[in-house]
Design an enzyme around this catalytic site. Structure first.
Site, mmCIF file in Angstrom:
data_model
loop_
_atom_site.group_PDB
_atom_site.id
_atom_site.type_symbol
_atom_site.label_atom_id
_atom_site.label_comp_id
_atom_site.label_asym_id
_atom_site.label_seq_id
_atom_site.Cartn_x
_atom_site.Cartn_y
_atom_site.Cartn_z
ATOM 1 N N LYS A 2 0.847 -1.195 0.000
ATOM 2 C CA LYS A 2 0.000 0.000 0.000
ATOM 3 C C LYS A 2 0.882 1.244 0.000
ATOM 4 C CE LYS A 2 -4.325 0.322 2.570
ATOM 5 N NZ LYS A 2 -4.857 0.422 3.920
HETATM 6 C C1 E4P Z 1 -8.317 1.110 3.810
HETATM 7 O O1 E4P Z 1 -7.563 0.375 3.205
HETATM 8 C C2 E4P Z 1 -7.948 1.854 4.986
HETATM 9 O O2 E4P Z 1 -7.169 1.055 5.837
HETATM 10 C C3 E4P Z 1 -9.084 2.370 5.784
HETATM 11 O O3 E4P Z 1 -10.294 2.262 5.161
HETATM 12 C C4 E4P Z 1 -8.726 3.704 6.346
HETATM 13 O O4 E4P Z 1 -9.743 4.430 6.868
HETATM 14 P P1 E4P Z 1 -10.359 4.317 8.331
HETATM 15 O O5 E4P Z 1 -9.318 3.733 9.240
HETATM 16 O O6 E4P Z 1 -10.710 5.722 8.695
HETATM 17 O O7 E4P Z 1 -11.542 3.414 8.166
#
Ligand code: E4P
Length: 220
Positions: free
Chosen positions: A88
């Site tokens: 990522k």
């Molecule tokens: C997605 O891959 C992210 O890890 C995630 O959705 C981040 O956002 P959040 O932690 O605010 O849900």
């Protein structure tokens, strides 16, 4: 649409693999920090849970690495931990350049923090495996998050890019349905969001009605 669990809690991930038949896992530095364990410890534990499967696990490089060559170095190190790991990286000039290099090295990538079709397009044309538009973050601030999913789906389809959309930061049952209809290939959300989505008060009401009827009849 594939179901990914957004979590760094190994107990929760093990449960979801066993009971929910999840298709993938996404993590981020905040989830890992909340687990209270070291970054690589969590990643190795998750790698162990998906060993001998093809379940993809998105793991993020250090967001402070602002140089694409350093991103590639760290990504390559993480990718060596498990063949399931999808790296990522945040959308951005260096992130896209890193994706280009990682694609050549046949390392899968997930471009995260996507908030526009343009960012998704840059990711796709550099070979990203996934793009992650953050639906919930947009909607929390009054922007149309689900529309972004639909627009990214049209863009990918227009050019035949194989990149898949992970609808991310999903906050409720309604959004799961909305992103499915908008053309997301995958959805990622916390376990609590999925737990809510399994049930519906009408289902509970119906089960009570039919249960009461069952009690008032004979089996044979
Ligand atoms: C997605 O891959 C992210 O890890 C995630 O959705 C981040 O956002 P959040 O932690 O605010 O849900």
């Amino acid at each position: 649409m594939q179901l990914f669990l957004d979590s760094a809690e190994t107990d929760e991930i093990a449960y979801a693999l066993e009971y929910w038949n999840i298709d993938g896992i996404t993590t981020n530095p905040r989830h890992v920090k909340n687990s209270g364990k070291a970054y690589l410890t969590v990643l190795e534990e998750i790698a162990d849970l998906v060993k001998d499967t093809e379940t993809p696990v998105s793991v993020q490089v250090n967001p402070r690495l602002n140089d694409w060559t350093r991103m590639v170095d760290e990504a390559s190190r993480l990718a060596e931990i498990s063949p399931n790991f999808v790296i990522k990286l945040a959308a951005g000039e260096d992130g896209f350049r890193a994706v280009q290099e990682l694609t050549q090295r046949e390392i899968q990538t997930n471009v995260t923090l996507v908030f526009s079709v343009s960012q998704a397009w840059h990711a796709a044309r550099n070979g990203a495996t996934y793009v992650s538009p953050f639906v919930g973050w947009k909607e929390n601030h009054g922007d149309a998050g689900v529309d972004l999913i639909a627009d990214c789906a049209v863009m990918l389809d227009n050019f035949g890019y194989p990149t898949q959309i992970i609808a991310a930061a999903i906050r409720n049952t309604r959004q799961i349905g909305d992103v499915a209809l908008a053309g997301a290939h995958c959805v990622t959300a916390a376990g609590s969001v999925y737990r809510d989505s399994f049930r519906n008060p009408y289902t509970d009401m119906g089960n009570k009605i039919f249960g009461d009827a069952w009690d008032g009849t004979e089996m044979d």
